[in-house]
Scaffold this active site. Sequence first.
Site, PDB file in Angstrom:
ATOM      1  N   TYR A  28     -76.127  68.235 -61.320  1.00 48.75           N
ATOM      2  CA  TYR A  28     -76.691  69.505 -61.068  1.00 48.75           C
ATOM      3  C   TYR A  28     -78.169  69.368 -61.097  1.00 48.75           C
ATOM      4  O   TYR A  28     -78.868  68.675 -62.058  1.00 48.75           O
ATOM      5  CB  TYR A  28     -76.232  70.665 -61.974  1.00 48.75           C
ATOM      6  CG  TYR A  28     -75.013  71.274 -61.837  1.00 48.75           C
ATOM      7  CD1 TYR A  28     -74.169  71.009 -60.847  1.00 48.75           C
ATOM      8  CD2 TYR A  28     -74.488  72.085 -62.906  1.00 48.75           C
ATOM      9  CE1 TYR A  28     -73.129  71.861 -60.398  1.00 48.75           C
ATOM     10  CE2 TYR A  28     -73.177  72.535 -62.649  1.00 48.75           C
ATOM     11  CZ  TYR A  28     -72.503  72.590 -61.604  1.00 48.75           C
ATOM     12  OH  TYR A  28     -71.421  73.191 -61.582  1.00 48.75           O
TER      13      TYR A  28
HETATM   14  N1  LIG Z   1     -66.931  73.280 -60.359  1.00 50.36           N
HETATM   15  C1  LIG Z   1     -67.785  73.742 -59.350  1.00 50.36           C
HETATM   16  O1  LIG Z   1     -67.407  73.177 -58.128  1.00 50.36           O
HETATM   17  C2  LIG Z   1     -68.865  74.808 -59.539  1.00 50.36           C
HETATM   18  C3  LIG Z   1     -69.531  75.462 -58.290  1.00 50.36           C
HETATM   19  C4  LIG Z   1     -70.405  76.240 -58.408  1.00 50.36           C
HETATM   20  C5  LIG Z   1     -70.712  76.604 -59.623  1.00 50.36           C
HETATM   21  N2  LIG Z   1     -70.213  76.295 -60.986  1.00 50.36           N
HETATM   22  C6  LIG Z   1     -70.467  76.636 -62.103  1.00 50.36           C
HETATM   23  O2  LIG Z   1     -70.289  77.948 -62.467  1.00 50.36           O
HETATM   24  C7  LIG Z   1     -71.798  78.639 -62.787  1.00 50.36           C
HETATM   25  C8  LIG Z   1     -71.782  79.884 -62.202  1.00 50.36           C
HETATM   26  O3  LIG Z   1     -71.725  79.785 -60.708  1.00 50.36           O
HETATM   27  P1  LIG Z   1     -72.823  80.532 -59.614  1.00 50.36           P
HETATM   28  O4  LIG Z   1     -74.342  80.411 -60.321  1.00 50.36           O
HETATM   29  O5  LIG Z   1     -72.641  80.326 -58.317  1.00 50.36           O
HETATM   30  O6  LIG Z   1     -72.431  81.921 -60.294  1.00 50.36           O
HETATM   31  P2  LIG Z   1     -72.500  83.556 -59.471  1.00 50.36           P
HETATM   32  O7  LIG Z   1     -72.474  84.494 -60.536  1.00 50.36           O
HETATM   33  O8  LIG Z   1     -71.856  83.774 -58.353  1.00 50.36           O
HETATM   34  O9  LIG Z   1     -74.082  83.552 -58.968  1.00 50.36           O
HETATM   35  C9  LIG Z   1     -75.232  83.661 -59.804  1.00 50.36           C
HETATM   36  C10 LIG Z   1     -76.351  83.932 -59.180  1.00 50.36           C
HETATM   37  O10 LIG Z   1     -76.343  85.238 -58.850  1.00 50.36           O
HETATM   38  C11 LIG Z   1     -77.550  85.940 -58.741  1.00 50.36           C
HETATM   39  N3  LIG Z   1     -77.240  86.747 -59.960  1.00 50.36           N
HETATM   40  C12 LIG Z   1     -76.901  86.464 -60.948  1.00 50.36           C
HETATM   41  N4  LIG Z   1     -76.545  87.770 -61.982  1.00 50.36           N
HETATM   42  C13 LIG Z   1     -77.313  88.762 -61.114  1.00 50.36           C
HETATM   43  C14 LIG Z   1     -77.666  90.008 -61.317  1.00 50.36           C
HETATM   44  N5  LIG Z   1     -77.321  90.791 -62.665  1.00 50.36           N
HETATM   45  N6  LIG Z   1     -78.405  90.938 -60.544  1.00 50.36           N
HETATM   46  C15 LIG Z   1     -78.597  90.074 -59.491  1.00 50.36           C
HETATM   47  N7  LIG Z   1     -78.425  88.912 -59.049  1.00 50.36           N
HETATM   48  C16 LIG Z   1     -77.626  88.067 -60.018  1.00 50.36           C
HETATM   49  C17 LIG Z   1     -78.594  84.897 -59.362  1.00 50.36           C
HETATM   50  O11 LIG Z   1     -78.968  84.274 -57.963  1.00 50.36           O
HETATM   51  P3  LIG Z   1     -80.458  84.867 -57.397  1.00 50.36           P
HETATM   52  O12 LIG Z   1     -81.325  83.268 -57.592  1.00 50.36           O
HETATM   53  O13 LIG Z   1     -79.966  84.803 -56.006  1.00 50.36           O
HETATM   54  O14 LIG Z   1     -81.110  85.648 -57.949  1.00 50.36           O
HETATM   55  C18 LIG Z   1     -77.724  83.662 -59.890  1.00 50.36           C
HETATM   56  O15 LIG Z   1     -77.998  82.591 -59.930  1.00 50.36           O
HETATM   57  C19 LIG Z   1     -72.668  77.353 -62.447  1.00 50.36           C
HETATM   58  O16 LIG Z   1     -74.076  77.618 -63.086  1.00 50.36           O
HETATM   59  C20 LIG Z   1     -71.921  76.154 -62.663  1.00 50.36           C
HETATM   60  O17 LIG Z   1     -72.015  75.930 -64.063  1.00 50.36           O
HETATM   61  C21 LIG Z   1     -69.093  75.271 -60.721  1.00 50.36           C
END
Ligand SMILES: NC(=O)c1ccc[n+]([C@@H]2O[C@H](COP(=O)([O-])OP(=O)(O)OC[C@H]3O[C@@H](n4cnc5c(N)ncnc54)[C@H](OP(=O)(O)O)[C@@H]3O)[C@@H](O)[C@H]2O)c1
Length: 371
Positions: free
Chosen positions: A60
Amino acid sequence: MSLDTYYTLGRSGLRVSRLALGTMTFGDNWGWGAAEDTARAMFDRYLEAGGNFIDTADLYTDGASEELLGKFVEASGTRDRVVLSTKFTYNGQPGNPNSGGNGRKNIMRAVDASLRRLRTDYIDLYILHTWDRLTPAEEVMRTFDDLVRAGKIRYAGLSDVPAWYASRAQTFAEAHALTPLVNLQLEYSLAERHIEHEFVPMATELGMGITAWSPLAMGLLSGKYKPSETGGEGEGRLQKIAGMPGFDRFTERNWTIVAALEEVAVAMGKPMAQVALNWVATQPGIASVIIGASKLVQLDDNLAALAFDIPAELRARLDQASALEPTFPYWFFGDVQQSRIHGGVAVGSKPSSYAPPVFVPALQQAGFKTD
Ligand SMILES: NC(=O)c1ccc[n+]([C@@H]2O[C@H](COP(=O)([O-])OP(=O)(O)OC[C@H]3O[C@@H](n4cnc5c(N)ncnc54)[C@H](OP(=O)(O)O)[C@@H]3O)[C@@H](O)[C@H]2O)c1
């Protein structure tokens, strides 16, 4: 439900919070993450709220996520308190095939590199990041077992693998008394429910707690994107990664789900992101939801997602708008077949804690009576 109420992960004694802190946004090397001061503030805030479960991966933000996390844990003196989960599979040495994938040689290399970056001598939960389509499940499970015996990891899990592979891996571990899998990390949200067919029943039956990644569909379910002539528009990660294969979330189907979510959120007087996260956290088989944020204010919003219940009729609206298409063979196991199999007699063998089979919404949509 609050963050300082802990639940055991899968069939294990490891206690974790229902919301885990995702750190794929720790470090701004990929153009949509958070700089060190914001990442530190989010780490501190999550711990203050009672959270103990933190997810990262070796590559990451090109290693910056693990490095920052290691620094924050060391500086805060919280190593015993936090449950650190990290992953291996991706390759950071172009030209060297054994520096990626899930073979024993790479796992042994990767674990030592992660331990160095995380400034610790053990990882609580070590996860295979993605199926490499080559390495036998037996080799992975033997290696996990060696790492537990060597004291480098405490528990093991899989992410982004086919259900048959996870099932074989767990069965092999059970048969040979090796360290079992206690976790499956998979994409799950109102916009992505495919794990309901195979993974949820498998994980429930075989003792693996599911941790859900991208629960907001990478920000789509926060409601900040709107449909446009080019698909969708709005400020955030999805706009920055537009065009990357596999990351198109601006689809007709998703806009329908976003509209239903907006209606429900307005009816409840809650932010859309909170309702979307609450729905994931309270679905069958889900042990913990991995929340992501690039700003402290988003994290604060998301940390409040467990403080309410979604009323049944509004939940039904969300379920219906996001229901999966009926797919063979899952639709085939409905009431008609059950009646023919059991001679018209009501038969049940599963304890009540067994999660209802997840093809139920699809069956209901197809007009089957499922209760
Ligand atoms: N195993 C895997 O293959 C895999 C893949 C992906 C992720 N992960 C894990 O899952 C975690 C979460 O994934 P994700 O970051 O994709 O989750 P997500 O909750 O789908 O997206 C998070 C993003 O949404 C926006 N956001 C979050 N809260 C918000 C709110 N209250 N209001 C407005 N926008 C909001 C932000 O992006 P903006 O910058 O656009 O505001 C934030 O970075 C990662 O950190 C990682 O640890 C694992």
